[in-house]
Write a protein that holds these residues in place. Structure first.
Motif, short mmCIF file in Angstrom:
data_model
loop_
_atom_site.label_atom_id
_atom_site.label_comp_id
_atom_site.label_asym_id
_atom_site.label_seq_id
_atom_site.Cartn_x
_atom_site.Cartn_y
_atom_site.Cartn_z
N ALA A 34 0.81 -1.22 0.00
CA ALA A 34 0.00 0.00 0.00
C ALA A 34 0.84 1.27 0.00
O ALA A 34 0.53 2.24 -0.72
N ASN A 35 1.90 1.30 0.79
CA ASN A 35 2.69 2.51 0.92
C ASN A 35 3.56 2.78 -0.30
O ASN A 35 4.24 3.81 -0.37
N GLN A 36 3.55 1.87 -1.27
CA GLN A 36 4.22 2.10 -2.54
C GLN A 36 3.25 2.62 -3.60
O GLN A 36 3.67 3.00 -4.69
N ASP A 37 1.95 2.63 -3.27
CA ASP A 37 0.93 3.05 -4.23
C ASP A 37 0.72 4.56 -4.11
O ASP A 37 -0.28 5.03 -3.58
N LEU A 38 1.69 5.32 -4.62
CA LEU A 38 1.75 6.76 -4.45
C LEU A 38 1.52 7.49 -5.76
O LEU A 38 1.70 6.93 -6.84
N VAL A 273 -8.58 1.26 0.14
CA VAL A 273 -8.86 2.69 0.24
C VAL A 273 -7.67 3.46 0.80
O VAL A 273 -7.27 4.49 0.26
N TYR A 274 -7.09 2.95 1.89
CA TYR A 274 -6.08 3.72 2.62
C TYR A 274 -4.69 3.10 2.52
O TYR A 274 -4.54 1.88 2.51
N ARG A 275 -3.70 3.99 2.48
CA ARG A 275 -2.31 3.57 2.61
C ARG A 275 -1.80 4.14 3.94
O ARG A 275 -2.42 3.90 4.97
#
Length: 326
Positions: A34-38, A273-275
């Protein structure tokens, strides 16, 4: 450019993705990623860090764009770039970014980790000089995360942010730049890391949901809404004539698309939805492109693809500027 149509945001339109209920067996992006989906702007160095007050910006959209939209805020403004990039070619929008990490887009002193965040205020002042100068945009689209200044009792902090936002928007409007405020999206409780919870709980993700009203309260939206009202907007009805008055600022709220129920689901239509924290994944933001499009057009943002919405050529605005510079 005519701005008589700029008005109330689109939360009341009941916007939401009309897709089937998701299966949590397949989730995009994978929660552990998720934290790479920027937004791509991070790889391009478009967002300023917390240390520097230097103004860094990037441009998106067609070369012959007719309307220049400056996006002004922190990472919560930057999160909307994937949708804005998708919409820009169709509507003739040039998107110019002005974002800085953890920085309230208003002229006030805030704190960061208990210390004065001086580079934020310096950066804001430099950006405002650009936004109100000879190369000012056709409008400013803005949002942010933090609702308190970090200095003094909490109620006073929130009032300070509210009043600074009003003053900042007033400066923009006095320079002929309309302001569109995007409501900050609902925020999960601090103890809940949504992507991690989904990774651990799937295929059952209901333990990772959170209360919608609490999520709104945890966000900057209440302070932003109070500032919009204090600034004189959104549009009101004149009791003498029954006509809607032109708003001081426009208010766009996509809460019904992001959190359509009483509890905010971590997964909608197969999309995470959320990172990190309260940030939305870039994949989910792209899926909200139509919702954002409708909201911005309903708020009066001009479109080269729509007859009767503003002045798609931008000629009236440029002529006015030319006359003022003589």
């Amino acid at each position: 450019m005519s701005w008589s149509g700029i008005g109330v945001a689109a939360a009341t339109l009941g916007l939401a993705l009309t897709v089937a209920t998701p299966s949590t067996s397949a989730i995009t992006p994978e929660p552990v990623r998720a934290n790479q989906d920027l937004p791509a702007m991070y790889d391009k160095g478009c967002q300023q860090n917390m240390q520097s007050a230097h103004v860094t910006s990037c441009r998106y959209g067609p070369g012959a764009a007719r309307t220049t939209i400056a996006v002004f805020g922190d990472s919560k403004m930057a999160q909307w770039l994937p949708a804005l990039e998708r919409l820009a070619p169709r509507h003739g929008w040039r998107i110019v970014t002005y974002t800085k990490s953890n920085c309230v887009p208003a002229d006030l002193l805030t704190t960061l980790s208990g210390n004065p965040y001086t580079s934020c205020r310096q950066w804001v002042r430099k950006v405002l000089n650009r936004l109100t100068g000879p190369d000012r945009p056709d409008l400013v689209l803005t949002t942010h995360r933090h609702s308190a200044s970090g200095v003094g009792p909490l109620d006073e902090q929130r009032r300070a942010v509210r009043d600074a936002l009003v003053a900042t928007w007033s400066r923009l409007r006095d320079s002929g730049v309309p302001v569109v405020v995007m409501a900050d999206n609902p925020s999960p409780p601090r103890e809940l890391t949504v992507w991690k919870c989904v990774a651990e709980q799937r295929p059952t993700v209901s333990p990772c949901a959170f209360d919608r009203e609490q999520g709104i309260d945890f966000s900057a939206a209440p302070v932003q809404r109070a500032a919009v009202i204090r600034a004189g907007g959104p549009a009101r009805v004149d009791l003498r004539t029954g006509r809607r008055t032109q708003p001081a600022v426009a208010w766009v709220d996509l809460v019904d698309a992001i959190c359509p129920g009483a509890r905010c689901s971590p997964v909608l239509h197969g999309l995470l939805v959320y990172r990190e924290g309260s940030h939305l994944t870039a994949t989910f933001v792209r899926a909200l492109s139509k919702d954002l499009e409708r909201a911005l057009l309903a708020a009066g943002v001009p479109s080269a693809a729509s007859d009767g919405i503003g002045d798609p050529t931008g000629q009236s605005r440029r002529s006015a500027r030319s006359a003022g510079s003589r």
